[in-house]
Design a protein around this motif. Structure first.
Motif, mmCIF file in Angstrom:
data_model
loop_
_atom_site.group_PDB
_atom_site.id
_atom_site.type_symbol
_atom_site.label_atom_id
_atom_site.label_comp_id
_atom_site.label_asym_id
_atom_site.label_seq_id
_atom_site.Cartn_x
_atom_site.Cartn_y
_atom_site.Cartn_z
ATOM 1 N N THR A 79 -13.267 -4.698 80.578
ATOM 2 C CA THR A 79 -12.001 -4.076 80.180
ATOM 3 C C THR A 79 -11.641 -2.915 81.091
ATOM 4 O OG1 THR A 79 -13.194 -2.679 78.619
ATOM 5 C CG2 THR A 79 -12.273 -4.742 77.771
ATOM 6 N N THR A 80 -12.594 -2.502 81.923
ATOM 7 C CA THR A 80 -12.339 -1.475 82.924
ATOM 8 C C THR A 80 -13.293 -1.687 84.089
ATOM 9 O OG1 THR A 80 -12.265 0.910 83.386
ATOM 10 C CG2 THR A 80 -13.937 0.158 81.831
ATOM 11 N N GLN A 85 -16.152 5.231 82.191
ATOM 12 C CA GLN A 85 -15.349 5.229 80.983
ATOM 13 C C GLN A 85 -16.154 4.698 79.804
ATOM 14 O OE1 GLN A 85 -11.741 3.127 82.238
ATOM 15 N NE2 GLN A 85 -10.693 5.081 82.377
ATOM 16 N N THR A 92 -18.941 -4.446 84.190
ATOM 17 C CA THR A 92 -18.435 -3.330 85.000
ATOM 18 C C THR A 92 -19.506 -2.842 85.961
ATOM 19 O OG1 THR A 92 -17.061 -2.630 83.121
ATOM 20 C CG2 THR A 92 -17.364 -1.050 84.914
ATOM 21 N N ASP A 223 -6.390 4.924 83.863
ATOM 22 C CA ASP A 223 -5.763 3.604 83.868
ATOM 23 C C ASP A 223 -5.734 2.925 85.227
ATOM 24 O OD1 ASP A 223 -5.038 3.581 81.079
ATOM 25 O OD2 ASP A 223 -3.517 5.079 81.562
ATOM 26 N N ARG A 226 -8.594 0.140 85.837
ATOM 27 C CA ARG A 226 -8.961 -0.745 84.724
ATOM 28 C C ARG A 226 -9.007 -2.206 85.164
ATOM 29 N NH1 ARG A 226 -10.022 0.454 79.898
ATOM 30 N NH2 ARG A 226 -9.974 2.638 79.319
ATOM 31 N N THR A 227 -8.057 -2.613 85.981
ATOM 32 C CA THR A 227 -7.996 -4.031 86.358
ATOM 33 C C THR A 227 -8.053 -4.256 87.865
ATOM 34 O OG1 THR A 227 -5.567 -3.974 86.332
ATOM 35 C CG2 THR A 227 -6.683 -4.608 84.286
#
Length: 785
Positions: A79-80, A85, A92, A223, A226-227
């Protein structure tokens, strides 16, 4: 399902999206006598304890083919991509290892080693008045956008993770708040880091290191990564996530200055554990961590490939169908009832398709091998010391002294051919420099000592009896309650001598259809063993006719001819403290003239103030948690032998940690912590004494047992500030001894690491402690497209 706790060293900040775990009840802890801890370790240097070797099919780079795509199974899509985070996960971390700088990596003993791809050197150059670390960077190290890695990247990461700006939504790593300033050194390739407080684990910092465009502003940090990662600096670079297919792709980095990656790309595929055998067989993944059931399937597939095997599959769909059942199914499928025949024909067709699919998968699984080692993580029995019986240190210690940790380790590891040694430390694992077996601070398995501790805490036989009240008759627990509540009827005379001079005790007379009569370990009121005043066991007799029937039943069972057990499901095992202490077989006889047994409550469950000693044991219910449940059942039996009852509650895997462990909704639980090369830093939040928060609740950080002491916290603080590595390790060992003595958690065994790999995949598999070298992973022959 792994059930590993949150990564060590991560503590929740108070940003808008942070999450702080709290408890409404304050913790009570006992004071540990120093004498208990003296000489608690083995006294010998434990750092030489051997770790399990990695199993990765090592191959020289010259023997690894150039090119190809490795498909690697992961739990889920991240998700990140920001590892700092709160919602970062194992995927990740895997991506970060392959695409971002790690200034220090771990060797196969879990020791940090300078990574020459990024650092020419890194050392403490000043200790007084303040600690200064000088990093000299590899002059070829650049980000994928062409910019040199330098001091500006260090500064941006420090400011983001220092905790001074709450606009950064970070689960920050400890250590960054100790930095006073970061400066450019004598050249652009030198970075000077000055600390305002000494920090022993400085090697843990800046790994992974993100570019300043990710760490430079709160918006980019929260943000921006994140992707996607616009720039990186590893042997691979991040290409993107395909949410439709559940894949993340890494491709060879053309700007990589080190040895070029052998693979063209790595595709990380989200595959649940239950579906990994199928994914491996279909070729959609080449490398995957697996559970024991899948490992067994691969082993069977390899064995069945032997021409000498020559046997049909004896496992999988339809393998347990008996010839008579198959004949009956065929008769119904082609019988005179058309409707029933259609149903059975459809069922038979589905079964045949399942058998064919399973056989095809088994054939495909012959191309895989199981690589196994010990994972850098240990499984522990956690005891929630916040409230209830386990808030008493004596009860926690009794639980610990009831456990045979060697037996539990062998249950999980011995069938896999892995070293089955109990873990002796909360803060390090065998092979690491900080490892020492400090379990002597608590003591080994000792039933008598466990019972003595419980008695000292006020838990006694018969203590579960409810005191008589003005509006209630006597209420007694267990066998005594049942016997007392029953009044002799027309054909019953209570406790009376039988015609042959033996005593018939209680109202629950044996009968031929009573399964409890010949089930050792299952007690019924009036049919069991009690201890007489001289310590001998007095067995309650049965009537002569029943005895004859019992003998016949036993004789029949000996040859497997009892109807009662044919096709019957497994009966639940009733844990009995009475039978575990040496009682006789229910329904046996005492010699003529033996005195009537003492009241059953004398050998009943432990209790205090009218309440029985029962602990709620929460376990995961998912298909990948069989070994954890098996360990839980064994622990339950061990506790039963000292008089502690357990109520096992099975909950869904997805809610196990968050809704039960982290929230404190359990008495006993099994979960794991990953190992760390930096125990002084990463161990503190896990074992820190919970502190009252401003709203009256309890701030527990990652200490989900809610057990801690001020002395443990002080030892961690001293170890984190000790720059002499030997002295720091000694402080860590002292902290571990105190943690053992507090008995909030009991390390049991190092987790097995099972990885299925296609036979031509090399330099990958069960890595153990070692950080993977992604540029060396590949195939022995370039796969055909």
């Amino acid at each position: 399902m792994s059930h590993v706790g949150a990564p060590r060293g991560r503590t929740c900040s108070r940003g808008p999206r942070s999450r702080t775990l709290r408890s409404a009840v304050l913790l009570t802890t006992g004071v540990l006598a120093v004498s208990v801890l003296s000489g608690c370790s083995s006294g010998e240097e434990e750092s030489g304890a051997r770790a399990a070797a990695p199993d990765i099919a090592p191959a020289a780079r010259a023997k690894v083919a150039d090119g190809g795509t490795l498909r690697w199974a992961v739990e889920a899509m991240p998700t990140t991509l920001n590892a700092f985070q709160a919602d970062a996960d194992a995927t990740t971390a895997r991506i970060a290892q392959a695409v971002l700088p790690s200034l220090f990596t771990l060797d196969d003993r879990g020791r940090p080693q300078r990574n020459p791809d990024y650092l020419e050197s890194a050392e403490i150059v000043e200790r007084e008045p303040k600690q200064v670390v000088l990093y000299k960077l590899n002059q070829q190290a650049v980000w994928t956008d062409g910019r040199e890695i330098g001091a500006s990247d260090f500064v941006a990461q420090w400011r983001a993770l220092s905790g001074k700006n709450s606009a950064y939504w970070t689960a920050r790593n400890a250590g960054y708040e100790r930095i006073e300033k970061i400066e450019r050194g004598a050249s652009d390739l030198e970075v000077r880091v000055t600390f305002n407080r000494r920090y022993a684990d400085w090697r843990a910092l800046f790994s992974p290191l993100y570019p300043k465009d990710v760490m430079g502003t709160p918006a980019a940090f929260n943000d921006g990564a994140r992707t996607q990662l616009k720039s990186s600096a590893g042997p691979f670079q991040f290409q993107g996530i395909d949410t439709a297919s559940g894949t993340a792709t890494l491709v060879r980095n053309p700007r990589w200055w080190g040895q070029p990656a052998k693979l063209d790309s790595i595709v990380l595929s989200a595959v649940p554990h239950a579906g990994r055998a199928t994914a491996l067989a279909r070729g959609t993944v080449h490398l995957a961590e697996i559970d024991r059931a899948t490992a067994d399937r691969i082993a069977l597939a390899v064995r069945e490939s032997d021409p000498a095997h020559g046997q049909p599959l004896t496992h999988g769909p339809g393998a347990d169908v008996t010839p008579s059942a198959a004949l009956k199914s065929w008769a119904l499928a082609y019988g005179s009832d058309p409707a029933k025949a259609r149903l059975f024909q459809a069922a038979r067709q589905r079964n045949q398709q399942a058998i064919a699919a399973y056989a095809a998968e088994q054939k495909a699984l012959r191309g895989f091998v199981v690589r196994k080692s010990l994972e850098p993580a240990y499984t522990q029995l956690a005891m929630n010391g916040e409230s209830g019986p386990l808030s008493d240190e004596r009860v926690r210690r009794a639980v610990a002294r009831a456990l045979n940790r060697q037996e539990l380790a062998e249950t999980v590891l011995k069938p896999l051919g892995l070293p089955a040694q109990p873990v002796g430390s909360h803060l390090a694992l065998a092979g690491q420099p900080a490892y020492a077996d400090s379990s002597g601070a608590l003591g080994s398995q000792d039933t008598e000592e466990a019972q003595a501790l419980l008695a000292d805490a006020g838990w006694t036989r018969g203590g579960a009896r409810k005191p008589a009240g003005p509006d209630a008759g006597p209420k007694r627990a267990g066998a005594e309650a049942s016997a007392a509540a029953h009044k002799p009827g027309k054909d019953e005379k209570g406790d009376a001598p039988s015609s042959d001079g033996l005593y018939i005790v209680g109202d629950d007379k044996p009968s031929l259809d009573s399964p409890a009569l010949d089930r050792p370990g299952i007690d019924r009121p009036g049919i069991g063993a009690n201890s007489g005043p001289d310590g001998t066991h007095v067995l309650a007799p049965a009537p002569a006719a029943a005895a004859q029937g019992i003998a016949l039943l036993r004789q029949a069972e000996a040859v497997g001819d009892t109807d009662a057990d044919k096709g019957a499901p497994d009966r639940p095992k009733a844990h009995s403290a009475q039978s575990a202490q040496g009682g006789g077989v229910p329904g046996a006889y005492a010699p003529r003239g033996t005195a009537a047994p003492a009241p059953a409550a004398a050998a009943g469950p432990l209790g205090k103030d009218g309440e029985s000693l029962t602990l709620r044991f929460v376990l995961p219910s998912g298909p990948g948690s069989e070994s954890l449940r098996a360990v839980g059942e064994k622990i339950s039996g061990m506790l039963d032998r000292v008089g502690i009852s357990t109520e096992i509650t099975k909950v869904p895997d997805e809610s196990y940690f968050k809704d039960h462990i982290a929230s404190g909704d359990y008495d006993l639980a099994l979960y794991s912590w990953p190992a760390t090369a930096y125990p002084a830093t990463d161990g503190r939040p896990i074992f820190a004494k919970p502190q009252p928060a401003g709203d009256g609740s309890l701030l527990v950080e990652q200490n989900y047992t809610r057990v801690g002491t001020d002395h443990i916290d002080q030892l961690f603080d001293q170890a984190a500030a000790e720059l002499d590595e030997n002295a720091a390790r000694e402080l860590v060992k002292q902290a571990d001894a105190r943690i053992w003595a507090a008995a909030g958690s009991i390390p049991l065994y190092q987790r097995p690491q099972l990885v299925a790999a296609r036979t031509d995949v090399v330099n990958a598999g069960a890595f153990g402690f070692a950080t993977p070298r992604y540029e060396d992973i590949g195939f022995t022959q370039r796969p055909k497209k």
